[in-house]
Write a protein that holds these residues in place. Structure first.
Motif, PDB file in Angstrom:
ATOM      1  N   ALA A 202     -13.100   6.117  -1.295  1.00 19.62           N
ATOM      2  CA  ALA A 202     -12.596   4.789  -1.652  1.00 19.62           C
ATOM      3  C   ALA A 202     -13.375   3.637  -1.034  1.00 19.62           C
ATOM      4  O   ALA A 202     -13.161   2.498  -1.385  1.00 19.62           O
TER       5      ALA A 202
ATOM      6  N   GLU B   1      -6.997  -8.178  -5.469  1.00 19.64           N
ATOM      7  CA  GLU B   1      -5.834  -7.653  -6.190  1.00 19.64           C
ATOM      8  C   GLU B   1      -5.808  -6.126  -6.146  1.00 19.64           C
ATOM      9  O   GLU B   1      -4.754  -5.513  -5.970  1.00 19.64           O
ATOM     10  N   GLU B   2      -6.977  -5.511  -6.315  1.00 19.54           N
ATOM     11  CA  GLU B   2      -7.052  -4.045  -6.274  1.00 19.54           C
ATOM     12  C   GLU B   2      -6.691  -3.499  -4.906  1.00 19.54           C
ATOM     13  O   GLU B   2      -6.174  -2.377  -4.786  1.00 19.54           O
ATOM     14  N   LEU B   3      -6.933  -4.301  -3.865  1.00 16.10           N
ATOM     15  CA  LEU B   3      -6.602  -3.892  -2.503  1.00 16.10           C
ATOM     16  C   LEU B   3      -5.184  -4.307  -2.105  1.00 16.10           C
ATOM     17  O   LEU B   3      -4.779  -4.162  -0.948  1.00 16.10           O
ATOM     18  N   ASN B   4      -4.420  -4.834  -3.076  1.00 17.32           N
ATOM     19  CA  ASN B   4      -3.043  -5.264  -2.818  1.00 17.32           C
ATOM     20  C   ASN B   4      -2.967  -6.397  -1.803  1.00 17.32           C
ATOM     21  O   ASN B   4      -2.016  -6.502  -1.036  1.00 17.32           O
TER      22      ASN B   4
ATOM     23  N   VAL C  90     -18.529  -2.357  -2.891  1.00 16.27           N
ATOM     24  CA  VAL C  90     -17.823  -2.994  -3.990  1.00 16.27           C
ATOM     25  C   VAL C  90     -18.415  -4.339  -4.369  1.00 16.27           C
ATOM     26  O   VAL C  90     -18.363  -4.749  -5.516  1.00 16.27           O
TER      27      VAL C  90
ATOM     28  N   GLN D  78       0.831  -1.206   0.000  1.00 14.52           N
ATOM     29  CA  GLN D  78       0.000   0.000   0.000  1.00 14.52           C
ATOM     30  C   GLN D  78       0.867   1.258   0.000  1.00 14.52           C
ATOM     31  O   GLN D  78       0.545   2.253  -0.656  1.00 14.52           O
TER      32      GLN D  78
ATOM     33  N   GLN E 269      -4.567   7.642  -2.136  1.00  9.09           N
ATOM     34  CA  GLN E 269      -4.264   6.404  -1.417  1.00  9.09           C
ATOM     35  C   GLN E 269      -4.003   6.641   0.069  1.00  9.09           C
ATOM     36  O   GLN E 269      -3.681   5.711   0.799  1.00  9.09           O
TER      37      GLN E 269
ATOM     38  N   GLN F 147     -10.605 -10.324  -7.936  1.00 11.71           N
ATOM     39  CA  GLN F 147     -10.135  -9.076  -8.546  1.00 11.71           C
ATOM     40  C   GLN F 147     -10.065  -7.954  -7.515  1.00 11.71           C
ATOM     41  O   GLN F 147      -9.139  -7.150  -7.512  1.00 11.71           O
ATOM     42  N   ARG F 148     -11.072  -7.918  -6.603  1.00 16.80           N
ATOM     43  CA  ARG F 148     -11.060  -6.869  -5.587  1.00 16.80           C
ATOM     44  C   ARG F 148      -9.896  -7.059  -4.625  1.00 16.80           C
ATOM     45  O   ARG F 148      -9.307  -6.096  -4.149  1.00 16.80           O
TER      46      ARG F 148
ATOM     47  N   ASP G 101     -14.706  -2.087   1.290  1.00 18.12           N
ATOM     48  CA  ASP G 101     -13.301  -2.502   1.258  1.00 18.12           C
ATOM     49  C   ASP G 101     -12.793  -2.874   2.649  1.00 18.12           C
ATOM     50  O   ASP G 101     -12.063  -3.850   2.825  1.00 18.12           O
TER      51      ASP G 101
ATOM     52  N   ARG H  47       1.959   1.766  -3.483  1.00 19.44           N
ATOM     53  CA  ARG H  47       0.861   2.335  -4.261  1.00 19.44           C
ATOM     54  C   ARG H  47       0.672   3.812  -3.935  1.00 19.44           C
ATOM     55  O   ARG H  47       0.361   4.623  -4.807  1.00 19.44           O
TER      56      ARG H  47
END
Length: 513
Positions: A325, A344-347, A329, A35, A267, A341-342, A375, A38
């Motif tokens: 953010a 991955e988007e959240l690392n 979701v 994070q 972020q 996929q979510r 999230d 990112r």
């Protein structure tokens, strides 16, 4: 005139972890490091390699995963620590060794029991040795703000001559005053002949509530071009300079500071929430930038002004720091691929497909009980999943609890202890007290409960409750965190989580700069 670059050096994983009870697992550190990458942090201080095998392993894992940020390890000014840091950082694409030694009369006499000449020589030789492993070496003069200027000039000139590329002058105990601290940095840079060969850095603690002010004074008055900080201002005692405050001050008042940053400010809030959830340190509602009330307006006059023209009372936009953010979701009809996929988007990276499947099943269970999944819910869910499959000594299974007005609450808790499932009963002054007493009837830890706090992960009555339990035993302080829609269940999970950390024998050294 082109803006100078301000380097953001994040030490959440090192100095932030020194907050009592804020220790993190390797997986948690990796998640935070991703994070931070990112977020656009320039340097990530991933830990102190010589402190423990766990810290060494965490740094090495982060060094192999992070591509866009420099990965750094702290070390004391001795060959053994420095070599250990170099070994941990070996996989990194960009690496920094950060070595430190105290320079104040008080620390040299009382802590180090070394003469100034001995300190001078050790600092010089430490930097020389570190340069064998990397061209990026930072030297910190611990308790720099209380050091004698003449001696500090002598030491810092020598370490720059030996190849230190960053010079950090920490306000280790939060003693500094902005104008004085900034003037000290400026004086050092003016007096030291080779000062232009290094980037100057500030590292301030918040004991007097001046960490951000001192850091900005070091930048504007002193000419420092690196700020060392942590997410949420996490850190020992009153904490460190808060990254979010520095970044948004520089960004919002670019007319004054005229400095460039690499940070993706959207972020900031996701980073804040992740660190809070993992460490169990809740963010106070009125905390600048990342507090729940940071963009709330209760006054009718303020509300009217914001509705007419946003900038009447808002100098920043909530969405610019990531407050948008946490939109919904996923829901109970979402499939496995959308869930993956979510992640991955959240690392969030789980070790195997089996772990993903287990987390997805827990997600579906949660979605059946809670219509809106945010999230933060997913982060808490995965954290629970990691704990459940982390070969932990204690693991929650189930509980039943009864409370009635005029009657003493009772609880029956089932949990596994070293692989064997046990059930136990307890009563107490409230449901949480009953649960703790039940668990203690089997665990017999004799730990002292220092803190019990409940925090809503998201908004609304359907929000999961996040409970933090802070325990102390034999000089060790640990935080346990548990999350569930039922805060009583979350309390049991948090207590068992804390017991697991007490059970762990990983001891750490805690140097402070």
């Amino acid at each position: 005139m082109a803006a100078d670059k301000l380097i953001i050096f994040d030490t959440t994983l090192r100095d932030g972890e020194q907050s009592p009870g804020a220790s993190m697992t390797r997986e948690e550190k990796i998640r935070i490091a991703k994070q931070l990458e990112r977020l656009g942090v320039d340097v990530i201080e991933a830990g102190f390699a010589a402190a423990s095998q766990g810290d060494f392993d965490s740094i090495r894992s982060i060094a192999g995963l992070i591509k866009d940020s420099t990965v750094c390890s702290l070390s004391r000014a001795n060959d053994k620590d420095i070599a250990r840091a170099a070994e941990a950082l070996a996989p990194a694409q960009r690496k920094r060794i950060h070595t430190f030694l105290a320079t104040s009369p008080l620390h040299m006499e009382k802590k180090l029991r070394m003469s100034p000449d001995q300190v001078y020589e050790q600092a010089r030789l430490a930097v020389r040795f570190a340069r064998q492993f990397t061209d990026d070496v930072e030297f910190s003069s611990e308790d720099g703000s209380r050091s004698e200027p003449d001696f500090l000039c002598r030491v810092l000139e020598a370490v720059i001559a030996e190849g230190a590329t960053t010079i950090n002058v920490p306000d280790t105990v939060g003693y500094g005053v902005p104008e004085q601290y900034g003037a000290m940095i400026r004086s050092l840079r003016e007096r030291i002949p080779n000062s232009d060969k290094a980037i100057w850095s500030v590292h301030c603690h918040n004991d007097l509530g001046l960490a951000t002010a001192n850091s900005l004074a070091g930048v504007m008055i002193g000419g420092a071009r690196q700020v060392e900080c942590t997410i949420n201002g996490l850190g020992e005692r009153a904490g460190n300079t808060a990254l979010e405050e520095i970044v948004m001050a520089i960004r919002t008042r670019k007319d004054y500071y005229n400095l460039a940053l690499n940070i993706d400010t959207t972020q900031i809030v996701p980073a804040s929430k992740l660190v809070s959830q993992i460490t169990g340190f809740a963010v106070q509602p009125n905390k600048a930038v990342v507090g729940a009330n940071a963009f709330a307006h209760a006054s009718g006059i303020h509300q009217d002004g914001v509705l007419k023209a946003r900038d009447t009372y808002e100098i920043m936009r909530a969405e610019d720091v990531g407050w948008a953010a946490n939109k919904i979701v996923l829901g109970k009809l979402s499939g496995r691929n959308a869930f993956k996929q979510r992640l991955e988007e959240l690392n969030i990276t789980l070790e195997s497909e089996a772990d993903v499947n287990a987390a997805f099943l827990r997600f579906k269970e949660l979605a059946d009980r809670k219509s809106e999944i945010f999230d933060e819910d997913i982060i808490a869910l995965v954290s629970d999943e990691e704990h459940a499959h982390g070969n932990e000594f204690y693991r929650f299974v189930s509980l039943s609890q009864h409370s009635e007005t005029g009657e003493k609450p009772t609880a029956r808790v089932t949990f596994s202890m070293d692989g064997a499932e046990v059930s136990c009963d307890g009563e107490g002054n409230g449901p949480v007290d009953a649960i703790v007493n039940a668990i203690e009837s089997k665990a017999a830890s004799q730990a002292e409960l220092l803190l019990f706090s409940v925090n809503a992960i998201t908004t609304g009555t359907q929000s999961q409750g996040e409970v933090t339990m802070r325990l102390s035993k034999g000089g060790r302080i640990v935080n346990g965190v548990g999350a569930d829609l039922d805060i009583v269940v979350a309390s049991a999970k948090a207590y068992l989580s804390a017991l697991n950390k007490l059970q762990s024998k990983n001891e750490k050294l805690n140097p402070q700069i």
